[in-house]
Design a protein around this motif. Structure first.
Motif, mmCIF file in Angstrom:
data_model
loop_
_atom_site.group_PDB
_atom_site.id
_atom_site.type_symbol
_atom_site.label_atom_id
_atom_site.label_comp_id
_atom_site.label_asym_id
_atom_site.label_seq_id
_atom_site.Cartn_x
_atom_site.Cartn_y
_atom_site.Cartn_z
ATOM 1 N N ARG A 21 0.816 -1.212 0.000
ATOM 2 C CA ARG A 21 0.000 0.000 0.000
ATOM 3 C C ARG A 21 0.851 1.263 0.000
ATOM 4 O O ARG A 21 0.442 2.301 -0.537
ATOM 5 N N GLY A 22 2.017 1.205 0.608
ATOM 6 C CA GLY A 22 2.858 2.385 0.710
ATOM 7 C C GLY A 22 2.375 3.334 1.797
ATOM 8 O O GLY A 22 1.355 3.097 2.450
ATOM 9 N N VAL A 23 3.114 4.418 1.976
ATOM 10 C CA VAL A 23 2.762 5.435 2.976
ATOM 11 C C VAL A 23 2.711 6.787 2.286
ATOM 12 O O VAL A 23 3.699 7.218 1.675
ATOM 13 N N GLU A 24 1.571 7.436 2.352
ATOM 14 C CA GLU A 24 1.443 8.753 1.730
ATOM 15 C C GLU A 24 2.244 9.784 2.519
ATOM 16 O O GLU A 24 2.242 9.782 3.750
ATOM 17 N N SER A 25 2.909 10.666 1.800
ATOM 18 C CA SER A 25 3.777 11.654 2.435
ATOM 19 C C SER A 25 2.958 12.715 3.163
ATOM 20 O O SER A 25 1.772 12.925 2.884
ATOM 21 N N ALA A 77 3.112 13.703 -7.956
ATOM 22 C CA ALA A 77 4.455 13.125 -7.868
ATOM 23 C C ALA A 77 4.945 12.988 -6.432
ATOM 24 O O ALA A 77 5.786 12.136 -6.139
ATOM 25 N N ASP A 78 4.428 13.830 -5.525
ATOM 26 C CA ASP A 78 4.913 13.790 -4.144
ATOM 27 C C ASP A 78 4.060 12.903 -3.239
ATOM 28 O O ASP A 78 4.203 12.936 -2.021
ATOM 29 N N ARG A 79 3.189 12.097 -3.823
ATOM 30 C CA ARG A 79 2.270 11.301 -2.998
ATOM 31 C C ARG A 79 3.020 10.396 -2.019
ATOM 32 O O ARG A 79 2.613 10.239 -0.874
ATOM 33 N N TYR A 80 4.102 9.793 -2.479
ATOM 34 C CA TYR A 80 4.861 8.876 -1.621
ATOM 35 C C TYR A 80 6.292 9.372 -1.407
ATOM 36 O O TYR A 80 7.198 8.574 -1.184
ATOM 37 N N ALA A 81 6.487 10.676 -1.454
ATOM 38 C CA ALA A 81 7.835 11.240 -1.411
ATOM 39 C C ALA A 81 8.570 10.861 -0.124
ATOM 40 O O ALA A 81 8.077 11.090 0.986
ATOM 41 N N LEU A 82 9.757 10.282 -0.286
ATOM 42 C CA LEU A 82 10.567 9.902 0.873
ATOM 43 C C LEU A 82 10.979 11.120 1.682
ATOM 44 O O LEU A 82 11.088 11.059 2.908
#
Length: 311
Positions: free
Chosen positions: A214-218, A232-237
């Motif tokens: 699922r990932g983690v939203e930023s 583009a920044d949805r999952y930005a580290l």
């Protein structure tokens, strides 16, 4: 019987009086017709995965002033149902699911649970179920199976209605981004030293796989009131996010870590994530055969793996 299943499939498409008349023509008693109306008109949140039974008041009639219930319909869940509820809870999907006894799908080859995926509570995007005998009917071996069909047109219309379908430059940017790898990024393996740790590790595997996928939203994405799924920044580290990963686990019964690592290597996974307990994992790079000397917190795993893989 097939006739009753076909009748239930019409429950939300006909008036209660018509449904009751058809039920009585099949030899169903008045009391059981009332119970059937109650059961098939209600849907229930699955808020307690450990529940073993459900009580439904009846009769239940449509309209603003239904009569007072005169009794309760009791339904006992089988162990397989309870296990399903537990699995839904493990992957954090249970809040999205309701029990609806009017969903029968109307196809004779289903043998157990059936399901539908709805948008806005009414538009069916997908539907399917369990069909353990279907492959055998076509001459194959007895094989438990589950499947579903999905309407791509309906899905696109739902996304369009919600403003979630990219267009123009946004569409081209989304299509230009790297797609998910067919090669697993991580392969999750339960371990643990003590019996207690082993049990905790085994229970942590499925939720962890779901979380990695699922990932983690930023934070930046979550704070943006005009955010779109393709940003583009949805999952930005850089903003405490973590991209979705191709994560897998073994469905084998063995607890032998060596064999599970062989399984991971056989599937060409890049990293093995060895779950030590409910809070920590050890990462092994299967490309170099190097294993970390220190453990990683599960809460930080998505970002750590993404940084290591450069995704």
């Amino acid at each position: 019987t097939d006739a009753v299943v076909a009748l239930i499939d019409t429950r939300r498409k006909v008036r209660p009086e018509e449904f009751a008349a058809k039920a009585k023509s099949l030899g169903i008693s008045d009391r059981n017709v009332s119970a059937l109306l109650a059961i098939t008109w209600c849907s229930f949140p699955i808020d307690e995965p450990q529940c073993e039974s459900l009580m439904v008041p009846f009769p239940a009639q449509d309209g603003p002033n239904p009569p007072e219930p005169i009794g309760l319909v009791g339904m006992e869940f089988e162990q397989a149902d309870i296990c399903l509820f537990e699995e839904l809870a493990h992957v954090d999907a249970i809040d999205w699911c309701d029990l609806d006894f009017s969903v029968v799908r109307g196809l004779a080859y289903y043998t157990d649970t059936v399901f539908e995926v709805l948008a806005d509570g009414e538009r069916a995007i997908a539907g399917g179920g369990r069909y353990d005998n279907l492959i055998e009917l076509f001459g194959g071996p007895a094989t438990p199976a589950v499947g579903f069909g999905m309407g791509d047109v309906v899905l696109s219309l739902v996304l369009q209605d919600r403003g979630l379908l990219p267009e123009g430059d946004a569409l081209m940017d989304a299509l230009s981004r790297p797609s998910a790898s067919y090669r697993p990024d991580v392969f999750v393996i339960p371990a643990g030293q003590s019996p207690e740790e082993q049990e905790a590790a085994a229970k942590a595997v499925r939720p962890l796989v779901a979380k990695l996928r699922r990932g983690v939203e930023s934070k930046a994405y979550q704070d943006n009131e005009k955010r779109k799924p393709w940003d583009a920044d949805r999952y930005a580290l850089a903003s405490n996010g973590a991209p979705p990963l191709h994560a897998r686990s073994s469905n084998k019964a063995t607890k032998n870590i060596g064999k599970l690592l062989q399984d991971a290597a056989g599937q060409k996974a890049k990293l093995a994530v060895i779950v030590e307990n409910a809070e920590e994992v050890t990462i092994k790079d299967l490309r170099t055969n190097q294993q970390d000397a220190t453990r990683t917190k599960i809460a930080e795993l998505g970002r750590v793996v993404a940084e290591r893989l450069g995704v």
